[in-house]
Design a protein around this motif. Structure first.
Motif, mmCIF file in Angstrom:
data_model
loop_
_atom_site.group_PDB
_atom_site.id
_atom_site.type_symbol
_atom_site.label_atom_id
_atom_site.label_comp_id
_atom_site.label_asym_id
_atom_site.label_seq_id
_atom_site.Cartn_x
_atom_site.Cartn_y
_atom_site.Cartn_z
ATOM 1 N N CYS A 16 8.241 1.204 32.802
ATOM 2 C CA CYS A 16 9.572 1.643 32.390
ATOM 3 C C CYS A 16 10.624 1.234 33.428
ATOM 4 C CB CYS A 16 9.575 3.152 32.188
ATOM 5 S SG CYS A 16 11.169 3.849 31.762
ATOM 6 N N LEU A 17 10.365 1.530 34.667
ATOM 7 C CA LEU A 17 11.311 1.157 35.722
ATOM 8 C C LEU A 17 11.480 -0.355 35.832
ATOM 9 C CD1 LEU A 17 10.367 3.686 38.528
ATOM 10 C CD2 LEU A 17 12.482 3.598 37.210
ATOM 11 N N TRP A 24 18.739 -5.101 33.393
ATOM 12 C CA TRP A 24 20.145 -5.051 33.811
ATOM 13 C C TRP A 24 20.448 -5.829 35.084
ATOM 14 C CZ3 TRP A 24 23.007 -4.439 30.024
ATOM 15 C CH2 TRP A 24 22.581 -3.672 28.951
ATOM 16 N N ASN A 25 19.434 -6.404 35.724
ATOM 17 C CA ASN A 25 19.712 -7.248 36.885
ATOM 18 C C ASN A 25 19.405 -8.715 36.648
ATOM 19 O OD1 ASN A 25 20.666 -5.268 38.658
ATOM 20 N ND2 ASN A 25 18.579 -4.575 39.028
ATOM 21 N N VAL A 26 18.568 -9.024 35.658
ATOM 22 C CA VAL A 26 18.175 -10.414 35.431
ATOM 23 C C VAL A 26 18.495 -10.855 34.010
ATOM 24 C CG1 VAL A 26 16.233 -12.038 35.444
ATOM 25 C CG2 VAL A 26 16.339 -10.228 37.162
ATOM 26 N N VAL A 36 19.528 -4.953 26.078
ATOM 27 C CA VAL A 36 19.631 -3.691 25.351
ATOM 28 C C VAL A 36 18.295 -3.349 24.692
ATOM 29 C CG1 VAL A 36 20.758 -2.558 23.391
ATOM 30 C CG2 VAL A 36 22.118 -3.864 25.024
ATOM 31 N N VAL A 37 17.647 -4.339 24.110
ATOM 32 C CA VAL A 37 16.336 -4.103 23.486
ATOM 33 C C VAL A 37 15.324 -3.665 24.539
ATOM 34 C CG1 VAL A 37 14.397 -5.231 22.311
ATOM 35 C CG2 VAL A 37 16.743 -5.613 21.525
ATOM 36 N N ALA A 42 12.237 0.745 27.031
ATOM 37 C CA ALA A 42 12.018 1.572 28.228
ATOM 38 C C ALA A 42 12.354 3.027 27.964
ATOM 39 C CB ALA A 42 12.844 1.034 29.387
ATOM 40 N N MET A 43 13.275 3.288 27.050
ATOM 41 C CA MET A 43 13.658 4.660 26.730
ATOM 42 C C MET A 43 12.528 5.411 26.028
ATOM 43 S SD MET A 43 16.879 5.832 24.380
ATOM 44 C CE MET A 43 16.162 5.197 22.885
#
Length: 84
Positions: A16-17, A24-26, A36-37, A42-43
Motif C-alpha cells: 500500500c505504501l 504520486w512521486n513517479v 489515481v488508479v 492502495a485505498m
C-alpha cells in the motif's frame, strides 16, 4: 499462525505504501489517471490487510468460542449467616 498473519499484514501495508509513493512521486509525471488508479487500489488494501490480520486460524482459540470448555464462574450466591 499469528506470525503468518502478521507477515501478510505487513506485506500488504508495505505494498500500500509503495503504491502511494510511486503513484504520486513517479507515475503522476507520465499519467495522472494511472496515479489515481494506483491510489484507489492502495485505498482498498488497508481494510483487506485488517481482515487478513484478524482472521481466525484453524488452531486459534478465541474468547467467544463456545466449543472450548473453560471454567466459567456462575453467579455468586450470598453467604448464609452461620448459626452457633
Amino acid at each position: 499462525m499469528q506470525s503468518r498473519r502478521r507477515h501478510w499484514y505487513y506485506a500488504l501495508m508495505g505494498i500500500c505504501l509503495l503504491l502511494i509513493v510511486l503513484a504520486w512521486n513517479v507515475v503522476r509525471l507520465w499519467s495522472v489517471p494511472a496515479a489515481v488508479v494506483m491510489s484507489l487500489v492502495a485505498m482498498v488494501i488497508p481494510p483487506v490487510a485488517a481482515i487478513v490480520a484478524n482472521r481466525r486460524g484453524p488452531d486459534d482459540v478465541w474468547w467467544d468460542d463456545p466449543s472450548v470448555s473453560r471454567r466459567v464462574p456462575g453467579p455468586r450466591r450470598p453467604r448464609q449467616p452461620r448459626s452457633h
